[in-house]
Design an enzyme around this catalytic site. Structure first.
Site, mmCIF file in Angstrom:
data_model
loop_
_atom_site.group_PDB
_atom_site.id
_atom_site.type_symbol
_atom_site.label_atom_id
_atom_site.label_comp_id
_atom_site.label_asym_id
_atom_site.label_seq_id
_atom_site.Cartn_x
_atom_site.Cartn_y
_atom_site.Cartn_z
ATOM 1 N N SER A 286 54.065 -53.336 111.021
ATOM 2 C CA SER A 286 53.152 -53.511 112.149
ATOM 3 C C SER A 286 52.476 -54.886 112.052
ATOM 4 C CB SER A 286 52.144 -52.368 112.175
ATOM 5 O OG SER A 286 51.441 -52.346 113.390
ATOM 6 N N ASP A 376 59.916 -47.810 119.631
ATOM 7 C CA ASP A 376 58.577 -48.232 119.221
ATOM 8 C C ASP A 376 57.716 -48.495 120.461
ATOM 9 O OD1 ASP A 376 56.336 -49.313 118.081
ATOM 10 O OD2 ASP A 376 57.396 -50.850 116.939
ATOM 11 N N HIS A 411 57.476 -46.294 115.730
ATOM 12 C CA HIS A 411 56.790 -47.442 115.131
ATOM 13 C C HIS A 411 56.721 -47.348 113.612
ATOM 14 C CE1 HIS A 411 54.140 -50.880 114.933
ATOM 15 N NE2 HIS A 411 53.197 -50.169 114.324
#
Length: 494
Positions: A286, A376, A411
């Protein structure tokens, strides 16, 4: 036989010893004859109770466990149920329906589930399919905070095809297993020096070991479980907090540390006597991807490899020194649904990032692997991977780039066999703001970026992928031993 017994009864009392000896011999002969004719077996109603076994009962989180049920009836419907409590006390559970075979048994390694939390042959389905029990709090995500203790998973064998929520099933057998992130002999060392807030994990033995600098996202705090698993597989790993931690300066919702902080963390690994200073990589997930790229291009250190998981090439929140504003300061590209859940995907689209906020990817000099979850909703991972690949190609460095892209993956690429959350609560405002991670039930098993050789332009990675979604299942088709899936990097498709 009867005449012998009668003769024995009328023997004189002074022959008492002989009398009992004859009786004993007669009884033994009678029992032996009954055994030969099957009379004793016809009268016996003994049957072994059902048995549920798990092997091994203590294992690392990325190790497969073999679960078997035996001594059942043929073509008998049963349910196998797994239940465990998170460290916050929330109940997580998964279950699957099976029918016994001709040998009156079930084997989750080879048998197919016909209902429940998953379908088909999923040897570890009871673990990756774990989800919060009915009426649990919303937006839960399973994260291990104390890696020095295991998850305790209770596995039950229930009569019939049922579900845990019904609560009226007959338990036939049960077994308890432990799932660890930290192997025996791994050392956990808290780091509070040179203003660094982190935890260092060292494998057993003297070393020197290859090492990883472990960076998570803007959720903040200090996540240790990935580093603990790295060390359990032979790699020193330093997980560092950079925001949202009580021992860090400044407000919890901004990154007050700057470039020097990450340089110091990298140098701490370089200077450690049990770390090979020439084999240190950086892994980021991330927002940690942006920091990983920044470390490799702007702060004067030379990692041996970079591993980027679903993150952006830059951020409008970062200033020149590497500090951030609050995430709420720029909501221009936020997307909220009718339930107040937000997706940050458009925030991280390369076209929406100012040029000065993008990291200078062309300056990278080491191999880079980018892992893309194509579903994602928190980051524009595919588009950012494209930008990195094109920048390296334009700089004549395409051999440094490898992309691993997975349809249906969200994600968060969690450790092997760990359950994933479709929607997870986050700390960002408004209070109902959530991250939508994936529209699928996904398991991506990364056999933990096993970097055996860091070298200039090349390193090795063990990759073992078990992929499962609500629409289809590939498990069973891509489940060879991890060592059979050795991939060489660099080179896309290599």
């Amino acid at each position: 036989m009867i005449s012998i017994i009668f003769f024995n009864l009328y023997m004189p009392e002074e022959c008492l010893y002989q009398k009992f000896s004859v009786l004993f011999v007669c009884v033994c002969i009678y029992m032996f004859v009954c055994f030969l004719t099957g009379e004793v077996r016809r009268k016996s109603s003994f049957r072994q109770s059902p048995l549920l076994s798990a092997a091994p009962v203590r294992a690392l989180i990325d190790e497969q466990i073999s679960i078997k049920g035996r001594f059942l009836s043929q073509n008998y419907p049963v349910t196998v149920c797994a239940q465990m409590h998170s460290e916050e006390g929330d109940l997580w559970e998964a279950f699957a329906h099976y029918t016994t075979n001709a040998s009156r048994s079930i084997n989750l390694t080879s048998d197919h589930s016909v209902g429940g939390s998953y379908l088909g042959c999923e040897p570890m389905g009871l673990f990756w399919a774990l989800e919060p029990a009915l009426r649990s709090r919303e937006g839960l995500r399973l994260r291990k905070r104390n890696v020095e203790t295991p998850y305790i998973v209770n596995i039950s064998l229930l009569e019939g095809h049922t579900s845990p929520s019904e609560g009226q099933s007959t338990e036939l057998a049960a077994v308890t297993v432990e799932r660890w992130y930290m192997a025996p002999g791994v050392r956990r060392i808290e780091i509070r020096q040179n203003k660094i807030v982190g935890t260092l994990f060292l494998p057993p033995g003297p070393g020197p070991f290859p090492a990883m600098l472990d960076l998570w996202g803007m959720g903040g705090g200090l996540s240790e479980y990935r580093s603990a698993l790295f060390a359990s597989r032979g790699f020193a790993s330093l997980s560092v907090a950079y925001m949202g931690h009580k021992d860090l300066p400044g407000p919890p919702d901004i990154m007050s540390v700057a470039n020097l902080y990450f340089k110091s963390a990298f140098q701490l690994l370089q200077d450690h006597c049990q770390v090979d200073a020439d084999r240190i990589g950086v892994i980021g997930l991330s927002f940690g991807v942006c920091l990983t790229l920044r470390i490799a291009t702007r702060i004067g250190v030379k990692p041996s490899c970079l591993i980027c998981i679903n993150g952006p090439v830059g951020s409008p929140l970062l200033d020149e020194d590497g500090k951030t504003k609050t995430i709420e300061s720029d909501q221009k590209h936020w997307e909220l649904d009718d339930r107040g859940r937000v997706s940050f995907r458009h925030v991280s689209l390369p076209d929406n990032l100012p040029a000065e906020n993008k990291q200078k990817v062309k300056n990278i000099t080491c191999p880079l692997m980018y892992i893309v979850g194509e579903d994602d909703l928190c980051a524009a991972s595919t588009e950012n991977a494209d930008v990195i690949e094109e920048a390296l190609r334009s700089a004549g460095k395409s051999q440094l780039f490898t992309r691993l892209s997975y349809p249906g993956a969200g994600h968060l690429i969690e450790p092997p066999y760990a359950p994933c959350a479709r929607v997870s609560l986050w700390r960002a405002k408004p209070e109902k703001c959530e991250l939508k991670f994936s529209s699928h039930c996904i398991l991506l098993r990364i056999q933990y970026i096993m970097v055996n050789k860091f070298a200039v332009g090349c390193f090795w990675v063990f990759l073992f992928v078990c992929f499962s979604s609500l629409q289809y299942s590939l498990c069973g088709e891509v489940t060879p031993h991890p060592t059979l899936l050795l991939k060489k990097i660099p080179g896309r498709g290599s």
